[in-house]
Scaffold this motif. Structure first.
Motif, short mmCIF file in Angstrom:
data_model
loop_
_atom_site.label_atom_id
_atom_site.label_comp_id
_atom_site.label_asym_id
_atom_site.label_seq_id
_atom_site.Cartn_x
_atom_site.Cartn_y
_atom_site.Cartn_z
N ASP A 38 0.82 -1.20 0.00
CA ASP A 38 0.00 0.00 0.00
C ASP A 38 0.86 1.26 0.00
O ASP A 38 2.02 1.26 0.41
N ASP A 39 0.28 2.36 -0.47
CA ASP A 39 0.92 3.67 -0.51
C ASP A 39 2.24 3.65 -1.29
O ASP A 39 3.19 4.35 -0.93
N GLY A 40 2.31 2.84 -2.35
CA GLY A 40 3.48 2.83 -3.22
C GLY A 40 4.73 2.24 -2.60
O GLY A 40 5.85 2.52 -3.03
N LEU A 41 4.57 1.40 -1.59
CA LEU A 41 5.71 0.82 -0.89
C LEU A 41 6.36 -0.28 -1.73
O LEU A 41 5.69 -1.18 -2.23
N LEU A 57 7.10 5.05 -3.64
CA LEU A 57 7.14 5.58 -4.99
C LEU A 57 5.84 6.21 -5.47
O LEU A 57 5.82 6.79 -6.55
N SER A 58 4.76 6.06 -4.73
CA SER A 58 3.49 6.56 -5.24
C SER A 58 2.51 6.67 -4.08
O SER A 58 2.70 6.07 -3.03
N PRO A 89 14.88 0.50 -9.13
CA PRO A 89 13.43 0.40 -8.89
C PRO A 89 12.74 1.72 -8.54
O PRO A 89 11.52 1.76 -8.47
N ASN A 90 13.50 2.78 -8.32
CA ASN A 90 12.86 4.06 -7.98
C ASN A 90 12.45 4.85 -9.22
O ASN A 90 11.93 5.95 -9.11
N THR A 91 12.65 4.30 -10.43
CA THR A 91 12.21 4.94 -11.66
C THR A 91 11.12 4.09 -12.30
O THR A 91 11.38 2.96 -12.71
N LEU A 92 9.91 4.65 -12.37
CA LEU A 92 8.76 3.91 -12.90
C LEU A 92 8.24 4.56 -14.17
O LEU A 92 8.19 5.79 -14.27
N THR A 93 7.85 3.73 -15.13
CA THR A 93 7.20 4.21 -16.35
C THR A 93 5.76 3.74 -16.32
O THR A 93 5.50 2.53 -16.29
#
Length: 199
Positions: A38-41, A57-58, A89-93
Motif C-alpha cells: 500500500d501507498d506505493g511501498l 514511490l506513489s 526500482p525508484n524509476t517507474l514508467t
C-alpha cells in the motif's frame, strides 16, 4: 528450498511492515526479490534477501508485482501498470489503461507478453512489454478478479470473488466459466503444466 527460505526470511524481515499492507512478493531468479504494498511501498533485495532497500514511490496502492528478466511490472489500485528496471526500482514508467479500474494481479509469460486482471471482470493483455494494453475479457461477467496465470501463450486461468474461475485456450481472446464448487473468494491461482491450483 531456496525460494522457501527467501520467503520466510522476507516475512521475518518485514513483519513490522505488514501493517502497512504488503500485497505481493516475486523473484524471477532467487537473487533479485521485490515486494510491493500500500501507498506505493516497494522493497528490493539484490542478494537473495540478505539485504533490503525500501522505496515509497506513489500514493497508489501497489497490488501485485511480477519480474521477468531485468524488468518488473506493478499492477495498481488506480488502473495503472508501472514498468521499471530491477537495477533502479525508484524509476517507474506508467502505462494507463484508461478506465481507472482497480488492478489486482499481473502475470508475464516473457519479456513481451503479459496480462493483468482486476475489478469488474477486467482482463488486459500486452504484447509489447507493458507499453500498451488492450482489453481481453470476452466471456467474463463483471466479477472482481483477483489472480491470473498462464502456462503458455494460449492457456490461462483467472479467478475472483464468489468462487469465479475462467479459463482461456486462445490467449485471452475468449474465456469460459468453470465450476469451482465454492462461493468463497479465490485470491491466488497457478497454472502449472496441465493442472490449475486456486486458493
Amino acid at each position: 528450498m531456496k525460494k522457501l527460505f527467501l520467503i520466510l526470511m522476507f516475512l521475518s524481515l518485514a513483519a513490522s511492515s505488514y501493517s502497512q499492507g504488503f500485497n505481493s512478493v516475486h523473484s524471477a531468479d532467487g537473487n533479485y526479490v521485490m515486494a510491493v504494498g500500500d501507498d506505493g511501498l516497494v522493497f528490493r533485495s539484490a542478494n537473495g534477501g540478505a539485504n533490503w532497500e525500501s522505496y515509497s514511490l506513489s500514493a497508489f496502492d501497489f497490488k501485485s508485482i511480477f519480474i521477468v528478466g531485468t524488468t518488473f511490472h506493478i499492477a495498481t489500485e488506480s488502473g495503472i501498470v508501472f514498468n521499471g528496471s530491477i537495477a533502479s526500482p525508484n524509476t517507474l514508467t506508467p502505462s494507463f489503461l484508461g478506465d481507472g479500474v482497480e488492478l489486482n494481479d499481473v502475470f508475464f509469460l516473457n519479456s513481451n507478453d503479459g496480462f493483468v486482471c482486476g475489478d469488474g471482470g477486467s482482463v488486459y493483455k500486452t504484447n509489447d512489454g507493458g507499453a500498451t494494453w488492450s482489453l481481453a475479457n470476452g466471456g467474463i461477467t463483471p466479477v472482481n478478479l483477483n489472480a491470473i496465470s498462464f502456462v503458455d501463450a494460449n492457456n490461462g486461468v483467472v479467478v475472483g470473488n464468489n468462487g469465479a474461475i475462467y479459463t482461456t485456450n486462445n490467449g485471452g481472446s475468449s474465456w469460459t466459466s468453470q465450476t469451482s464448487g465454492t462461493s468463497y473468494d479465490l485470491l491466488a491461482v497457478k497454472y502449472i503444466c496441465c493442472c490449475i491450483s486456486a486458493v
